[in-house]
Scaffold this motif. Structure first.
Motif, PDB file in Angstrom:
ATOM      1  N   SER A 212      -4.984   1.036  -8.981  1.00 41.92           N
ATOM      2  CA  SER A 212      -3.546   0.814  -8.873  1.00 41.92           C
ATOM      3  C   SER A 212      -3.260  -0.301  -7.882  1.00 41.92           C
ATOM      4  O   SER A 212      -3.930  -0.415  -6.851  1.00 41.92           O
ATOM      5  CB  SER A 212      -2.828   2.084  -8.403  1.00 41.92           C
ATOM      6  N   ALA A 213      -2.247  -1.127  -8.236  1.00 41.81           N
ATOM      7  CA  ALA A 213      -1.730  -2.120  -7.296  1.00 41.81           C
ATOM      8  C   ALA A 213      -0.621  -1.467  -6.489  1.00 41.81           C
ATOM      9  O   ALA A 213       0.262  -0.810  -7.047  1.00 41.81           O
ATOM     10  CB  ALA A 213      -1.204  -3.338  -8.043  1.00 41.81           C
ATOM     11  N   ILE A 214      -0.669  -1.629  -5.177  1.00 49.21           N
ATOM     12  CA  ILE A 214       0.283  -0.990  -4.273  1.00 49.21           C
ATOM     13  C   ILE A 214       0.912  -2.045  -3.390  1.00 49.21           C
ATOM     14  O   ILE A 214       0.215  -2.849  -2.771  1.00 49.21           O
ATOM     15  CB  ILE A 214      -0.409   0.091  -3.414  1.00 49.21           C
ATOM     16  N   GLN A 215       2.253  -2.030  -3.381  1.00 46.79           N
ATOM     17  CA  GLN A 215       2.998  -2.999  -2.592  1.00 46.79           C
ATOM     18  C   GLN A 215       3.994  -2.237  -1.727  1.00 46.79           C
ATOM     19  O   GLN A 215       4.814  -1.470  -2.242  1.00 46.79           O
ATOM     20  CB  GLN A 215       3.726  -3.982  -3.521  1.00 46.79           C
ATOM     21  N   ASP A 216       3.900  -2.414  -0.422  1.00 46.99           N
ATOM     22  CA  ASP A 216       4.779  -1.704   0.510  1.00 46.99           C
ATOM     23  C   ASP A 216       4.722  -0.198   0.303  1.00 46.99           C
ATOM     24  O   ASP A 216       5.736   0.505   0.432  1.00 46.99           O
ATOM     25  CB  ASP A 216       6.219  -2.193   0.374  1.00 46.99           C
ATOM     26  N   GLY A 217       3.546   0.324  -0.037  1.00 46.87           N
ATOM     27  CA  GLY A 217       3.368   1.759  -0.193  1.00 46.87           C
ATOM     28  C   GLY A 217       3.741   2.306  -1.547  1.00 46.87           C
ATOM     29  O   GLY A 217       3.604   3.512  -1.781  1.00 46.87           O
ATOM     30  N   PHE A 218       4.200   1.464  -2.476  1.00 50.95           N
ATOM     31  CA  PHE A 218       4.605   1.911  -3.806  1.00 50.95           C
ATOM     32  C   PHE A 218       3.647   1.382  -4.862  1.00 50.95           C
ATOM     33  O   PHE A 218       3.216   0.221  -4.797  1.00 50.95           O
ATOM     34  CB  PHE A 218       6.027   1.436  -4.137  1.00 50.95           C
ATOM     35  N   ILE A 219       3.323   2.206  -5.827  1.00 49.07           N
ATOM     36  CA  ILE A 219       2.514   1.756  -6.955  1.00 49.07           C
ATOM     37  C   ILE A 219       3.366   0.862  -7.842  1.00 49.07           C
ATOM     38  O   ILE A 219       4.433   1.266  -8.312  1.00 49.07           O
ATOM     39  CB  ILE A 219       1.980   2.939  -7.771  1.00 49.07           C
ATOM     40  N   VAL A 220       2.913  -0.367  -8.051  1.00 45.75           N
ATOM     41  CA  VAL A 220       3.657  -1.321  -8.862  1.00 45.75           C
ATOM     42  C   VAL A 220       2.933  -1.689 -10.152  1.00 45.75           C
ATOM     43  O   VAL A 220       3.509  -2.336 -11.023  1.00 45.75           O
ATOM     44  CB  VAL A 220       3.971  -2.597  -8.053  1.00 45.75           C
ATOM     45  N   PRO A 239      -1.474 -15.792  -0.239  1.00 36.21           N
ATOM     46  CA  PRO A 239      -2.137 -14.518   0.078  1.00 36.21           C
ATOM     47  C   PRO A 239      -1.947 -13.498  -1.046  1.00 36.21           C
ATOM     48  O   PRO A 239      -1.047 -13.623  -1.887  1.00 36.21           O
ATOM     49  CB  PRO A 239      -1.425 -14.065   1.365  1.00 36.21           C
ATOM     50  N   ARG A 240      -2.786 -12.473  -1.034  1.00 37.29           N
ATOM     51  CA  ARG A 240      -2.684 -11.411  -2.035  1.00 37.29           C
ATOM     52  C   ARG A 240      -1.293 -10.784  -1.988  1.00 37.29           C
ATOM     53  O   ARG A 240      -0.794 -10.417  -0.919  1.00 37.29           O
ATOM     54  CB  ARG A 240      -3.734 -10.335  -1.763  1.00 37.29           C
ATOM     55  N   ALA A 241      -0.661 -10.645  -3.162  1.00 39.39           N
ATOM     56  CA  ALA A 241       0.703 -10.125  -3.234  1.00 39.39           C
ATOM     57  C   ALA A 241       0.761  -8.614  -3.120  1.00 39.39           C
ATOM     58  O   ALA A 241       1.814  -8.049  -2.847  1.00 39.39           O
ATOM     59  CB  ALA A 241       1.348 -10.557  -4.554  1.00 39.39           C
ATOM     60  N   ALA A 242      -0.366  -7.941  -3.368  1.00 42.56           N
ATOM     61  CA  ALA A 242      -0.397  -6.479  -3.316  1.00 42.56           C
ATOM     62  C   ALA A 242      -1.813  -6.034  -3.033  1.00 42.56           C
ATOM     63  O   ALA A 242      -2.772  -6.800  -3.197  1.00 42.56           O
ATOM     64  CB  ALA A 242       0.100  -5.881  -4.631  1.00 42.56           C
ATOM     65  N   SER A 243      -1.930  -4.793  -2.599  1.00 45.04           N
ATOM     66  CA  SER A 243      -3.250  -4.181  -2.456  1.00 45.04           C
ATOM     67  C   SER A 243      -3.641  -3.548  -3.782  1.00 45.04           C
ATOM     68  O   SER A 243      -2.781  -3.141  -4.565  1.00 45.04           O
ATOM     69  CB  SER A 243      -3.230  -3.102  -1.366  1.00 45.04           C
ATOM     70  N   VAL A 244      -4.934  -3.473  -4.048  1.00 44.58           N
ATOM     71  CA  VAL A 244      -5.441  -2.756  -5.215  1.00 44.58           C
ATOM     72  C   VAL A 244      -6.424  -1.707  -4.715  1.00 44.58           C
ATOM     73  O   VAL A 244      -7.375  -2.025  -4.001  1.00 44.58           O
ATOM     74  CB  VAL A 244      -6.125  -3.697  -6.232  1.00 44.58           C
ATOM     75  N   VAL A 245      -6.163  -0.449  -5.089  1.00 50.32           N
ATOM     76  CA  VAL A 245      -6.953   0.680  -4.623  1.00 50.32           C
ATOM     77  C   VAL A 245      -7.574   1.377  -5.828  1.00 50.32           C
ATOM     78  O   VAL A 245      -6.927   1.541  -6.875  1.00 50.32           O
ATOM     79  CB  VAL A 245      -6.074   1.669  -3.828  1.00 50.32           C
ATOM     80  N   ALA A 246      -8.822   1.779  -5.708  1.00 52.66           N
ATOM     81  CA  ALA A 246      -9.511   2.490  -6.785  1.00 52.66           C
ATOM     82  C   ALA A 246      -8.980   3.918  -6.877  1.00 52.66           C
ATOM     83  O   ALA A 246      -9.047   4.670  -5.908  1.00 52.66           O
ATOM     84  CB  ALA A 246     -11.018   2.506  -6.526  1.00 52.66           C
ATOM     85  N   ASP A 247      -8.429   4.282  -8.032  1.00 55.61           N
ATOM     86  CA  ASP A 247      -7.971   5.657  -8.262  1.00 55.61           C
ATOM     87  C   ASP A 247      -9.146   6.573  -8.581  1.00 55.61           C
ATOM     88  O   ASP A 247      -9.132   7.757  -8.250  1.00 55.61           O
ATOM     89  CB  ASP A 247      -6.967   5.702  -9.417  1.00 55.61           C
ATOM     90  N   THR A 248     -10.150   6.015  -9.267  1.00 58.11           N
ATOM     91  CA  THR A 248     -11.375   6.738  -9.593  1.00 58.11           C
ATOM     92  C   THR A 248     -12.545   5.849  -9.198  1.00 58.11           C
ATOM     93  O   THR A 248     -12.345   4.711  -8.759  1.00 58.11           O
ATOM     94  CB  THR A 248     -11.454   7.048 -11.098  1.00 58.11           C
ATOM     95  N   LEU A 305      -2.062   4.702   2.605  1.00 58.03           N
ATOM     96  CA  LEU A 305      -2.346   3.271   2.509  1.00 58.03           C
ATOM     97  C   LEU A 305      -2.350   2.633   3.885  1.00 58.03           C
ATOM     98  O   LEU A 305      -3.187   1.799   4.194  1.00 58.03           O
ATOM     99  CB  LEU A 305      -1.315   2.589   1.609  1.00 58.03           C
ATOM    100  N   ALA A 306      -1.414   3.061   4.728  1.00 58.24           N
ATOM    101  CA  ALA A 306      -1.364   2.513   6.090  1.00 58.24           C
ATOM    102  C   ALA A 306      -2.659   2.843   6.815  1.00 58.24           C
ATOM    103  O   ALA A 306      -3.182   2.027   7.583  1.00 58.24           O
ATOM    104  CB  ALA A 306      -0.178   3.097   6.836  1.00 58.24           C
TER     105      ALA A 306
END
Length: 311
Positions: A212-220, A239-248, A305-306
């Protein structure tokens, strides 16, 4: 000491690939172990048959694999656990300290494959904690009955690249050029793949898993196998516009910035003004679509995320 015995099996040089009889339960165990191995190992072993494996009874305390040893052609090389418990230990460069790096308890566990695939010294020792029953196949048999590891890797990546919409214009030869530059990378569930605000120097292709891409704590945005991400920062030099976190647990292929520009830079899809504008707005549109309805947009998710940002 921790080891009390060294497993030594006498094997005669093979002039033909050997076969050993097995009941239906063992055939199923070995077939499942080979079929469920992670790619590209699975692609490499797909022509190896359960009938090639030989049974070994291993007493507690025996050393099955010794770190630093080379795999002899006709000695056991690749192993599948049927029953028992094994531990893998890795010594530090000084050889004075060892750390346990893996425990094998699940029937069907495959181990010992890396030294066989790469013709390299054993990376760790494997000992039997309990009396165990394992099935083995020699390196020579693996080499004789399988395609080369590089060929298997190319076949695996080619099948995955054909799933990526962005790369549809590429012909087979162009895909092969991309494949030669790809580097595989695995992430565990919860790992940060991309961090918002960082400089972008890599392009990512998601082959297995979900993220999932996460921006300001929200999944976008959500990513599934066949999706790609990371190109916007490379194209815009921002710079990267959002974070990407592995859900699985995720398996990705990564292309460096220089290879991305050289191999994929000419693709019209990357420079289509409509697509570029749409992509730059995609995070805000998807954020509206998910909104507060997404449970992952909760304060707990933002706090999580923080915490990742702080690590």
């Amino acid at each position: 000491s921790r080891r009390t015995a060294i497993l030594a099996e006498a094997f005669r040089p093979e002039k033909a690939t050997p076969f050993f009889s097995k009941d239906a339960r063992i055939r199923d165990l070995l077939c499942d172990a080979l079929n469920e191995a992670k790619d590209p190992l699975r692609s490499y072993l797909e022509e190896l048959d359960w009938a090639h494996f030989n049974m070994l009874i291993v007493p507690a305390g025996a050393c099955i694999i010794k770190q630093g040893q080379l795999v002899e052609d006709f000695k056991p090389g690749l192993f599948v656990l049927e029953a028992g418990e094994l531990e893998a230990w890795k010594a530090d460069p000084s050889g004075l300290k060892e750390a346990r790096v893996q425990t094998y308890r699940q029937p069907g566990c495959v181990f010992g494959e890396l030294a066989v695939l790469h013709q390299a010294p054993r990376a760790a020792s494997v000992d039997a904690v309990k009396d165990s029953k394992i099935w083995s196949v020699s390196r020579q048999t693996v080499v004789k009955t399988t395609r080369s590891f590089q060929e298997a890797r190319r076949r695996y990546y080619d099948s995955k690249l054909q799933m990526v919409e962005l790369l549809q214009p590429l012909g087979k030869e162009q895909r092969q050029q991309v494949i030669e530059c790809l580097r595989s990378r695995d992430y565990k569930a919860g790992d940060m793949i991309i961090r918002e605000g960082d400089e972008g120097h890599e392009f990512f292709l998601l082959f297995d898993g979900r993220a999932s891409a996460i921006q300001d704590g929200f999944i976008v945005k959500r990513y599934e196998p066949g999706n790609h991400f990371g190109e916007l920062a490379l194209l815009s030099a921002r710079p990267r516009a959002a974070s990407v976190v592995a859900d699985t647990d995720c398996a990705l292929a990564v292309l460096s910035e220089s290879d991305f520009r050289r191999l994929l830079g000419p693709l019209d899809a990357l420079h289509n003004p409509t697509r570029t504008r749409a992509a730059s707005r995609s995070f805000s549109r998807d954020s509206e679509a998910f909104g507060d309805r997404s449970p992952d947009s909760s304060p707990d998710c933002r706090a999580s995320l923080a915490g990742r940002r702080a690590t």
